[in-house]
Design a protein around this motif. Structure first.
Motif, short mmCIF file in Angstrom:
data_model
loop_
_atom_site.label_atom_id
_atom_site.label_comp_id
_atom_site.label_asym_id
_atom_site.label_seq_id
_atom_site.Cartn_x
_atom_site.Cartn_y
_atom_site.Cartn_z
N ILE A 66 0.89 -1.19 -0.08
CA ILE A 66 0.09 0.07 -0.05
C ILE A 66 0.97 1.26 -0.14
O ILE A 66 0.38 2.15 -0.48
CB ILE A 66 -0.89 -0.11 1.06
CG1 ILE A 66 -1.85 1.33 1.18
CG2 ILE A 66 -0.22 -0.09 2.41
CD1 ILE A 66 -2.83 1.16 2.08
N LYS A 67 2.07 0.95 0.43
CA LYS A 67 2.85 2.42 0.87
C LYS A 67 3.42 2.62 -0.78
O LYS A 67 3.52 3.84 -1.16
CB LYS A 67 4.16 2.19 1.70
CG LYS A 67 5.13 3.41 1.79
CD LYS A 67 6.21 2.76 2.91
CE LYS A 67 7.19 4.11 2.75
NZ LYS A 67 8.25 3.67 3.63
N GLU A 68 3.79 1.55 -1.52
CA GLU A 68 4.22 1.89 -2.71
C GLU A 68 3.37 2.56 -3.81
O GLU A 68 3.60 3.20 -4.72
CB GLU A 68 4.94 0.58 -3.27
CG GLU A 68 6.42 0.18 -2.45
CD GLU A 68 6.74 -1.31 -2.99
OE1 GLU A 68 7.99 -1.57 -2.93
OE2 GLU A 68 5.89 -1.99 -3.31
N LEU A 69 2.28 1.83 -3.54
CA LEU A 69 1.04 2.21 -4.32
C LEU A 69 0.62 3.85 -4.13
O LEU A 69 0.26 4.56 -4.97
CB LEU A 69 -0.18 1.36 -4.07
CG LEU A 69 -1.47 1.40 -5.04
CD1 LEU A 69 -1.16 1.42 -6.62
CD2 LEU A 69 -2.83 0.92 -4.66
N LYS A 70 0.67 3.91 -2.77
CA LYS A 70 0.40 5.42 -2.42
C LYS A 70 1.41 6.31 -3.08
O LYS A 70 1.08 7.34 -3.54
CB LYS A 70 0.59 5.42 -1.05
CG LYS A 70 -0.30 6.90 -0.43
CD LYS A 70 -0.19 7.11 0.82
CE LYS A 70 -0.35 8.41 1.66
NZ LYS A 70 -1.54 8.86 1.19
N GLN A 71 2.61 6.08 -2.78
CA GLN A 71 3.75 6.98 -3.50
C GLN A 71 3.59 7.06 -4.84
O GLN A 71 4.00 8.03 -5.50
CB GLN A 71 5.10 6.19 -3.25
CG GLN A 71 5.39 6.47 -1.79
CD GLN A 71 6.67 5.45 -1.52
OE1 GLN A 71 7.07 4.90 -2.25
NE2 GLN A 71 7.39 6.10 -0.16
N ALA A 72 2.89 6.18 -5.80
CA ALA A 72 2.91 6.12 -7.25
C ALA A 72 1.48 6.98 -7.69
O ALA A 72 1.83 7.33 -8.81
CB ALA A 72 2.92 4.80 -7.83
N LEU A 73 0.59 7.13 -6.97
CA LEU A 73 -0.56 7.60 -7.58
C LEU A 73 -0.89 9.03 -7.03
O LEU A 73 -0.66 9.32 -5.83
CB LEU A 73 -1.76 6.68 -7.20
CG LEU A 73 -1.79 5.29 -7.60
CD1 LEU A 73 -2.90 4.53 -7.16
CD2 LEU A 73 -1.61 5.27 -9.12
N THR A 85 -8.37 4.90 -0.05
CA THR A 85 -8.72 4.43 -1.28
C THR A 85 -7.37 3.34 -1.90
O THR A 85 -7.86 2.52 -2.43
CB THR A 85 -8.70 5.63 -2.52
OG1 THR A 85 -9.65 6.58 -2.15
CG2 THR A 85 -8.78 5.09 -4.01
N CYS A 86 -6.33 3.66 -1.33
CA CYS A 86 -5.08 2.90 -1.69
C CYS A 86 -5.48 1.46 -1.04
O CYS A 86 -5.33 0.36 -1.73
CB CYS A 86 -3.81 3.32 -1.36
SG CYS A 86 -3.44 4.73 -2.35
N LEU A 87 -5.87 1.36 0.22
CA LEU A 87 -6.28 0.18 0.99
C LEU A 87 -7.23 -0.48 0.22
O LEU A 87 -7.37 -1.78 -0.04
CB LEU A 87 -6.48 0.55 2.32
CG LEU A 87 -6.81 -0.67 3.15
CD1 LEU A 87 -5.69 -1.80 3.36
CD2 LEU A 87 -7.22 -0.50 4.50
N MET A 88 -8.27 0.29 -0.15
CA MET A 88 -9.65 -0.37 -0.81
C MET A 88 -9.01 -1.09 -1.98
O MET A 88 -9.40 -2.25 -2.25
CB MET A 88 -10.41 0.64 -1.20
CG MET A 88 -11.73 0.14 -1.87
SD MET A 88 -12.87 1.65 -2.52
CE MET A 88 -12.05 2.04 -3.98
N MET A 89 -8.18 -0.38 -2.76
CA MET A 89 -7.75 -1.08 -4.17
C MET A 89 -7.08 -2.11 -3.82
O MET A 89 -7.02 -3.19 -4.48
CB MET A 89 -7.20 0.05 -5.17
CG MET A 89 -8.11 0.88 -5.44
SD MET A 89 -7.58 2.21 -6.77
CE MET A 89 -6.13 2.88 -5.70
N ILE A 90 -6.23 -2.07 -2.99
CA ILE A 90 -5.28 -3.37 -2.67
C ILE A 90 -6.07 -4.60 -2.13
O ILE A 90 -5.67 -5.54 -2.70
CB ILE A 90 -4.21 -2.76 -1.40
CG1 ILE A 90 -3.19 -2.05 -2.02
CG2 ILE A 90 -3.56 -4.32 -0.89
CD1 ILE A 90 -1.78 -2.65 -3.07
N ASN A 91 -7.04 -4.27 -1.38
CA ASN A 91 -7.96 -5.23 -0.76
C ASN A 91 -8.81 -5.84 -2.01
O ASN A 91 -9.04 -7.32 -2.09
CB ASN A 91 -8.97 -4.94 0.01
CG ASN A 91 -8.18 -4.69 1.56
OD1 ASN A 91 -7.10 -5.00 1.85
ND2 ASN A 91 -8.87 -3.73 2.34
#
Length: 214
Positions: A66-73, A85-91
């Motif tokens: 989730i940390k890497e995704l958050k840094q990218a979006l 939102t990032c956690l929702m999408m990861i899940n």
């Protein structure tokens, strides 16, 4: 599927099947092969999504947290996507229940985001990079949701930064619409007569909601 723009019954049609923000230009410099895709994209993985995956996977673990995704979006105002939102999408795309996604999960997530981004831009009629109250009300109506202006105002109050002219960024738009879609599907399961009204016990209501919150 994507919304057709026609009403879908007494409570709303199907919301889009998925688009999220597009990662900014590679923030990590040159792409690293890592433990995946050394000979190109894996089978059934979009090559562009695979390229983004390698860029976002900053520790080259073969997974995205989730940390890497958050840094990218990022949103149009260069703010990072919010944690919810990032956690929702990861899940949504974490098939192993490990709290991270592999290249296959990311490929599906990447397509999900692109679809939502396209819808967001379609409903952002003044091309401001965000969606106003009026634009959100029109978007929900075109998606087939039969919701009052008061409900739209509630969404704006809850998910938009407070200002003289509050507006919703892409990350919150994805979060709101995805949750609306999930809750609509849960409601339809109970509304077998398609009347737009159901009778539920308190525990049924809590269970129906909690089990579907992403």
């Amino acid at each position: 599927g994507l919304p057709s723009g026609t009403p879908g019954g007494p409570y709303g049609g199907a919301a889009p099947g998925g688009p999220y923000g597009q990662p900014p230009p590679n923030p990590y410099g040159a792409q690293q092969p890592g433990p995946y895709g050394q000979g190109g994209a894996p089978l059934n993985v979009d090559p562009e999504a695979c390229s983004w995956f390698q860029s976002v996977d900053s520790d080259h673990s073969g997974y995205i947290s989730i940390k890497e995704l958050k840094q990218a979006l990022v949103n149009s105002n260069w703010s990072s996507f919010n944690d919810e939102t990032c956690l929702m999408m990861i899940n949504m795309f974490d098939k192993t229940k490990s709290g991270r996604i592999d290249v296959y999960g990311f490929s599906a997530l990447w397509k999900f985001i692109q679809q939502w981004k396209n819808l967001f831009q379609q409903y952002d009629r003044d091309h401001s990079g965000s969606i106003s109250y009026t634009e959100l009300q029109q978007a929900l109506s075109q998606m087939g949701y039969n919701l009052s202006p008061q409900f739209t105002q509630l969404l704006v109050s809850r998910y938009c930064p407070r200002s003289a002219n509050p507006a919703m960024q892409l990350d919150r738009f994805i979060q709101v619409c995805t949750q609306l879609q999930v809750l609509t599907e849960a409601f339809r399961e109970k509304d077998t007569a398609v009347q737009g009204n159901i009778r539920l016990s308190f525990e049924d209501f809590v269970t129906m909601t909690a089990s579907r919150m992403l």
